[in-house]
Each structure stands twice: as structure tokens, then as C-alpha cells.
Design a protein around this motif. Sequence first.
Motif, PDB file in Angstrom:
ATOM      1  N   ASN A 196       0.820  -1.199   0.000  1.00  0.00           N
ATOM      2  CA  ASN A 196       0.000   0.000   0.000  1.00  0.00           C
ATOM      3  C   ASN A 196       0.861   1.259   0.000  1.00  0.00           C
ATOM      4  O   ASN A 196       0.653   2.170  -0.793  1.00  0.00           O
TER       5      ASN A 196
ATOM      6  N   PHE B 270       1.673   8.334  -6.701  1.00  0.00           N
ATOM      7  CA  PHE B 270       1.661   9.789  -6.580  1.00  0.00           C
ATOM      8  C   PHE B 270       2.995  10.436  -6.939  1.00  0.00           C
ATOM      9  O   PHE B 270       3.278  11.548  -6.533  1.00  0.00           O
TER      10      PHE B 270
ATOM     11  N   GLY C  36       3.333  15.075  -2.941  1.00  0.00           N
ATOM     12  CA  GLY C  36       3.291  15.492  -1.546  1.00  0.00           C
ATOM     13  C   GLY C  36       1.864  15.710  -1.062  1.00  0.00           C
ATOM     14  O   GLY C  36       0.903  15.600  -1.837  1.00  0.00           O
ATOM     15  N   ILE C  37       1.758  16.013   0.229  1.00  0.00           N
ATOM     16  CA  ILE C  37       0.428  16.170   0.843  1.00  0.00           C
ATOM     17  C   ILE C  37       0.447  17.471   1.640  1.00  0.00           C
ATOM     18  O   ILE C  37       1.399  17.732   2.394  1.00  0.00           O
TER      19      ILE C  37
ATOM     20  N   ILE D 299      -5.098  11.785   6.928  1.00  0.00           N
ATOM     21  CA  ILE D 299      -4.733  10.883   5.851  1.00  0.00           C
ATOM     22  C   ILE D 299      -4.978   9.410   6.196  1.00  0.00           C
ATOM     23  O   ILE D 299      -5.255   8.593   5.339  1.00  0.00           O
TER      24      ILE D 299
ATOM     25  N   THR E 280     -10.460   8.531   3.033  1.00  0.00           N
ATOM     26  CA  THR E 280      -9.854   9.851   2.902  1.00  0.00           C
ATOM     27  C   THR E 280      -8.990   9.907   1.658  1.00  0.00           C
ATOM     28  O   THR E 280      -8.133   9.061   1.447  1.00  0.00           O
ATOM     29  N   GLN E 281      -9.253  10.908   0.883  1.00  0.00           N
ATOM     30  CA  GLN E 281      -8.382  11.175  -0.255  1.00  0.00           C
ATOM     31  C   GLN E 281      -8.135  12.656  -0.243  1.00  0.00           C
ATOM     32  O   GLN E 281      -9.017  13.435   0.104  1.00  0.00           O
TER      33      GLN E 281
ATOM     34  N   GLU F 186      -6.720   6.925  -9.084  1.00  0.00           N
ATOM     35  CA  GLU F 186      -7.793   6.040  -8.650  1.00  0.00           C
ATOM     36  C   GLU F 186      -7.558   5.648  -7.204  1.00  0.00           C
ATOM     37  O   GLU F 186      -6.482   5.808  -6.670  1.00  0.00           O
ATOM     38  N   GLY F 187      -8.559   5.078  -6.581  1.00  0.00           N
ATOM     39  CA  GLY F 187      -8.377   4.589  -5.219  1.00  0.00           C
ATOM     40  C   GLY F 187      -9.648   4.705  -4.424  1.00  0.00           C
ATOM     41  O   GLY F 187     -10.565   5.437  -4.806  1.00  0.00           O
ATOM     42  N   THR F 188      -9.717   3.943  -3.335  1.00  0.00           N
ATOM     43  CA  THR F 188     -10.916   3.939  -2.512  1.00  0.00           C
ATOM     44  C   THR F 188     -10.749   4.834  -1.311  1.00  0.00           C
ATOM     45  O   THR F 188     -11.706   5.141  -0.617  1.00  0.00           O
TER      46      THR F 188
ATOM     47  N   LEU G 296      -9.238   3.819   1.203  1.00  0.00           N
ATOM     48  CA  LEU G 296      -9.281   2.879   2.336  1.00  0.00           C
ATOM     49  C   LEU G 296      -7.889   2.338   2.657  1.00  0.00           C
ATOM     50  O   LEU G 296      -7.649   1.824   3.741  1.00  0.00           O
ATOM     51  N   GLY G 297      -6.988   2.444   1.690  1.00  0.00           N
ATOM     52  CA  GLY G 297      -5.678   1.808   1.825  1.00  0.00           C
ATOM     53  C   GLY G 297      -4.952   2.189   3.101  1.00  0.00           C
ATOM     54  O   GLY G 297      -4.528   1.315   3.868  1.00  0.00           O
ATOM     55  N   LEU G 298      -4.828   3.504   3.353  1.00  0.00           N
ATOM     56  CA  LEU G 298      -4.075   3.930   4.529  1.00  0.00           C
ATOM     57  C   LEU G 298      -4.827   3.605   5.810  1.00  0.00           C
ATOM     58  O   LEU G 298      -4.215   3.310   6.834  1.00  0.00           O
ATOM     59  N   ALA G 299      -6.168   3.646   5.740  1.00  0.00           N
ATOM     60  CA  ALA G 299      -6.963   3.300   6.936  1.00  0.00           C
ATOM     61  C   ALA G 299      -6.714   1.838   7.293  1.00  0.00           C
ATOM     62  O   ALA G 299      -6.502   1.487   8.456  1.00  0.00           O
TER      63      ALA G 299
ATOM     64  N   SER H  46       6.773  12.875  -0.234  1.00  0.00           N
ATOM     65  CA  SER H  46       6.255  12.432   1.063  1.00  0.00           C
ATOM     66  C   SER H  46       7.161  11.343   1.590  1.00  0.00           C
ATOM     67  O   SER H  46       7.870  10.682   0.825  1.00  0.00           O
TER      68      SER H  46
END
Length: 852
Positions: A458, A466, A498-499, A507, A512-513, A523-525, A527-530, A553
Motif C-alpha cells: 500500500n 503519486f 506530496g500532501i 490521511i 480519505t483522499q 484512482e483509489g478507494t 481505504l488503503g491507509l486506513a 512524502s
Amino acid sequence: MTMSERLAKERRARLAAERHLEWKGRELAAANEKLALQARALADLVVEERQSARAARSEAERLKGQNERYMGDLDRAHTAAVMAERRLRTSLDVIRDGFAVFDGTDRLLLANHAWRQAFDGAGITQGMSYPDLLAALAAHLAIEGPLDLWIATMLDRIAADDIPPIELPLLSGRWIRLEDSRARDGDRVSLAVDITAEMRLRAAVEAIPDGFVLFDRQDRLIICNSRYRDLYALPPDLAQAGTRFEDILRAVLAKGLHADAIGREEEWLADRLAEFRHARGSSEQHLTDGRWIRAQDQPTPDGGRVGLRSDITTERATQEGLQAARSAAEAANRAKSAFLANMSHEIRTPMNGVVGMAELLCGTDLTEEQRLFAETIRSSGEALLTIINDVLDYSKIEAGRLVLHPEPFDLERLVHETAILLQPQARAKGIELIADYDMFLPTRFVGDAGRLRQVLTNLMGNAVKFTETGHVLIRIVGRPEDTGTIRLHLTVEDTGIGIAADKLDHIFGEFTQVEDAANRRFEGTGLGLAITRRLLDLMQGEIWVESDPGRGSCFGFAVTLPVAEAAIAAPVPTSLRHLLLCAANPTNRTILERQIAPLGVDITATRSAAEALDRLRSQPQDAILIDHGHDGLDGLALCDALAATTPSRRPASILMVAPDALPAAEVARHSGHVDEILVKPILRADLYRALSRQIGSALPTGPAAPPPVTIRPMRVLAAEDNKTNQLVLAKMLRDHMIDLRFADNGRQAVDLWREFRPDLIFMDISMPELDGCTAAREIRAAEAGRAHVPIIALTAHAMEEDGAKILAAGMDRHMTKPLRKSLILDTIAEFRPPDAHFAAESLRAQAAASAA
Ligand code: ADP
């Protein structure tokens, strides 16, 4: 009468007169003599008198002197006494507390300034009787009820032997406490203390809605408020200052108020006293009348204890209600998660067919348009699977059904494999994917490798996603801990978009995106970092992120893992002495240098082809390792140049690391010769193996080749009732020279195991007649004592309990559908017996083939 007669008569008379005169004369003489004697005696007496008068006078004078001295002394003593009294009065007046003395009849003898002032200077005069004085004081006091009654009460009070203190409220708002005591001579001393501050404090204590209590260092009550008394229904005499804490406890115990003390009162008392003495904190008491009290005790600076008691009955009831509601909500949530999990599970089964078939379709001869369609079906199917996997994982964590399965694994290999999987995306964007594994760090640990892989995938996947240019660097370091574990720090650093600082905090939240227009192309849900964070929570790890918007990052995480016993060490190229390293990218150069350093090899690091060629002229080398990278270093051109050098100066082996497998055609275009090409990132063990291989074969001192063995095709049994899946698997393994047989159910699988003697079994779990677990159990029971056949369960995304069931049935591991060709091949390779063979394509060959 005749004349004679008359003369005789006269003579006789004369004679008689003469005789009388003579007698009188004698008598006179005697008197005179006596008188003279008396006069002499008198004279003596006078002398004597005079002497004694003189003595008396001198005595009187001495006494007078003495008297005068006495009088002087008396005067001085008097003056001193007056002064002493004056001083005493002055001193008494200086004392802040009021002080008064009454005589035996209770008349005021003296009252100092403070005593008079205590009553706002009421008309107090010396000699006043007590009732008069009380009447005078009453004018300044806030007394309730009739004055007479109050005076009577006050008189009664001083009649007692031991006069109780009394607190009097003044109209001015102040409070005075009178403390009287009787002296032995009947006098009465009265102290008047201003207790306004104390009364304010008491009012404050009283105003506390909770029970308040203060004990001294001997556990004697100093003060408590009425809330405290009410909570335990303490009688007024027990709520008095001076009562021991133990006595209060005993009184409460006698009422049977503490539910947990019933039947073990003494023991409870001892416990409670000990707890009271030592505890700093709170405990909850359940009372037999159903109430709950929270008791909080703290030590005071003077060694006493201050306590708060709150009635938390309603709070607990609310809490219990909330707990029940929460449990209900959680149950509902679990049901929802279970539903989601089941749904995703159900969706995965048909998806298996879609993705698998599309993958196979892509491998056939297609027109451009057909290939586009098939590729789209495959990539859309895979994207959908990723989402389903995320949702499934998330719902599993939510449902509390995700359990970790720690087992020994190779962390370096895991990082490497993850990087290899992401390499195609990185390569497509032209970004370097670099892994830097601390060379002093052990590689084998005990942990849930699958979940760690998920975390890494992930973070590294996001980093690649990114980042448009530059690199993604994964760095692994560790710090040994006393417990034989290692605190591992893994950081994934990128040079991407970066963020923003304000987004960093959220994050790791669900869905959260980072919402900005530029970002929506990813693309993405969300959910990955959660999921990553939740997984790390499960591993008692932590995760963090630092970012510089526009520059990149760095996501990092730490986990503590036990070190597993060392795996069989990679072969070490013992004959390698001098190695020339040529890498333009400083990070790659450092990493390669560090990877090789433990071999004790003399490394010459160079930055360009020219520098490398120059070095070769001055120092012959056993091997050259070229980093064919993005930094302008063309490894193949260097190989050409090497080919043109004097053979004696040419290194015996030429190894190259490349970000991807170099197409054979490209290599062939160059006349130069390369002995081995390794795909970045490289596993330390693979690098050592490659060096051993090359040096071993190139140098005359190298080890002899192992004796050849007779090779047969590997036998694989797949128990799978679904015909589509059978077809997918058959097609996948079609070109790999594998002896593959299918069983349609568990019963057939057991039979085939007996007659076919497979080297490896893939076992579906839900099958008619005999399910996979039962079939595996039968095989394990039957093979007792004989060779162990590896059985891999195939599940349509197993829930944790299934995982446990699978292992309990004696299966070696499980794989999740849809089956990925690479994973199936890797598994077959892993379990290949030494005498069996199958045509496994190396990643390099695969990539080269697909690129060609
Ligand atoms: P997603 O499936 O959207 O990638 P994640 O939970 O993995 O979900 O990430 C959440 C968001 O965090 C991403 O949508 C992105 O905005 C941001 N993010 C994550 N990793 C990076 C990174 N390396 N660089 C920039 N932004 C990132």
C-alpha cells in the motif's frame, strides 16, 4: 481652879507639846531620810530612763531608716508591677485573637482589644456581668429566636465543666468562635477567634455537589460536608472532627452498606484501610441499596488524605445503557461487515473467471481491437478486485475477524518481492524504485508476512502512484531491544506530489483522499491507509507521515518483531577479491556498496563509464558490477567499451543491475558481453548468489558443479469442482511442462493422491461429496510416516476462521482466488522437489518476452 493648878496644867500641856514636837521632829527626820532615799532612787531611775530613751531613740531611728528603705523598695515594686500589668495589657491587646478573663461570679475582669473588636466594639465595660455582656453582644450578632432564650442557652453553656466551643455569626458577616475554659480559682478565660475564612472554606466545601472529606495524618476526620454524611447516612456524632476513618468505616459496615463486604467485614475493612493509606486514584463502590459511589482519595502535603465521593449510579446506568446500545450497534456493524465480507467473497468467485479468462485471452492471438477489449476486461476486473479486497479487509477488521498469523519470514525478500511487483508501474513512469536494507539487520523475523506485505504494497504503491519523476526509496533499519526483538523502522520516501500540511492529520482516516482537482486523476478507494493503520494497530506498531507538498512524502512505520533463527546463508563468493562498481546514482551506489561490503571485498566505486575504464587500467578487477540506470549511465555501452579493452585488463565477470529486464534484442544489438543481468531492486542474497555463480565459474578456484540428476516433470493435483476454474488453471500451466491432474471433488482427490502421487496439491475448500478440509485430513491420516505432500488450499477469500480451519486440517497454507499465474508458478517453484522439473520462467525472461 487655882493658879498652880492652872500653871501645872499649862506645864503639862507644854511638856506634852514638847514631846509631840520631838516625836514629830523624829518623824520628819525619818520622812526626810526616806525622801532623800526616794529622791536618790528616783534620780537613778531618771538616769536609767534617760538611757533607755536614748536607746529607744536610736532604735527608732534605725527602724525609721529601715522603714524608709522598705518604702522605697515597695514603691519600686509597685511601679514595676504597674508597668508589668501595662505591658501585659499591651501584649494582650496586640494578640490577634480575642482574650478575656471573667471572675468567679462571671464579671468581666479584662478583655483585650481583639476580644472587644471581635464583637464590633459592642458596649463592653470592665466589671460587667455576663448576662449584661451577652445582651450587649447580641446587638451585633445574627441570632435566631428570642434574645432571652439565647442568653439562657449561653449561660447554660458556661455552667458546664467542660465548656463547648460555640460559633457565632455577626451581623457584619464575620464569624467568631468562643472557646471558654475555667481556671482552678474559678476565673474563666474566654478566647474569641475570627473564623470567617474557615467558615468561607466550609461553605465552599459544603457547596461541592460531591461528598468531600479531609483526614489528618492519623486518619482522624478534620472536615466533611453534608453530602459525604448523606451518602453513607452517617450519624452526626460520627461526622464530628476527630472521628477515626476506621470508626466511620465500621459504622457503615454495621449498616451492611457495602455489597462486597458482606460476610467478610474484617477482611474488607483491612483492605479498605490499606487502600485508603496507599491509593492515589479512584475506586468504585457498590452499595447494597443499589447505588454506585466513586471514591477518589489523594494524599495531602501534610500526610493526611483528602477524598471525594460521587454518586455515579445514574452515570453507570447511562453507561450501561450506552454499552448495551454500543454492543447492539457493534453487533449490527459486525453483521453489516459480515454481510460485506460474504458479498465480496461471493463476488470474487465469478471474478476469478473473468480475470483469469481475460488474462488467458490476452495471451492468445488477437487483433489490436480485441486485445484492447481483453486488456480492459482484465484491468477493470483487477481494479474491481482491489476494491473488493479493500472493502473485505476493512470489514474484516471492523468485524474484529482479522487475526494475525505470525510465522518466520524473510523481510528483505518480502521488501524485494513487493518492489518487484511494483517495478512495472515504476518503470512505466521512469521512476527509480530503490530498496535500502540495513546490512547489519537480520533478515529473518517472525511476523504476519502477508499483512506486512499488504502494508508495504500500500505504502509503496501509493508512493509510485503519486510520483511522476524521481525515485521511491524504501529504507529498512532496526534497533535491537532487550527482549530479543527488533524495533524495525521502514520508511517509504517518494519525490511525488506530496500532501498539504492540513491534510496530513486525516490521511489515515477511512475513505480519505486528498481532495484537490489535480489529485482526482488518481484512482483509489481511500481505504488503503486506513487499513494500513488498522493492520499496524493490530501489530502494535505505529505509522507516521511527513510531507513537503510538491517535493514528496515520506511514510514510515515501526513494528517490533522477534528475530527468527537464521535461514541457510546465501552462498558467499569466496574467490572474489576486487570488484569494480560503476553507478551514477549516488543512492544506488551507496546501497550496492553497502550490500557487498560484508563480503570483505575490495570495492572500487566509480561514477561513470570513463572513470570505470580508467580504474581498470590501473588495477585489475575480478568482476565489474554496472548499475544500468536512469542517470545517464548506459551499461550496455560500457560493456561494449569493456569488450574493446585488453583482455588481461578486462574483469572476469560482468554483472549488470537494471531497472527492468533488458530485452534480449537490445542486449544483442551490442557487441559487448554481459554475464548476468539482475533486476532492481536486488535482494542481497540474490546478488551474492549471482556473484558466486559468476566468480565460481569464471575463476579456476571456483567450486565444482553439482552432479547431474535425472529430472522428471513435476506432478500437480488440483482438486476443483468448478469447470471454469479448472480451465483457467489448465491454461495457466499449459506451457510449463507440468503433469497436472484434476479431481472434481474431495473423494476423487484422495483417490488420485494414492495413485498419482502428486508433488503438490491445490485443494479447493467447498466441493461436493467430500470438502477440501476433510479430504486433506484423510490424506494426512493416510500418509502418516511417509513423505508429506504439500497441500495448498484455494479459497474464494477465506475469512479468518476458515484460515484456522484450513491449517487445522493439515494443509500447509492457503491461496486466495482469483488465481494469479505468477503466484501459482512461484508456489509450484517453492515446493518443487529436487528431482522434479517444470518450466518456470524467471521474472526477467517473462518481462523480456512480454516486451519483445
Ligand atoms: P487511495 O486508495 O485513494 O490511495 P489511501 O488511503 O491509500 O487511498 O490514500 C489516501 C490518500 O492519501 C490518497 O488518495 C492521496 O490523496 C493521499 N496519499 C497517500 N499516499 C500518498 C503519497 N505517497 N503522496 C501523495 N499523496 C498520498
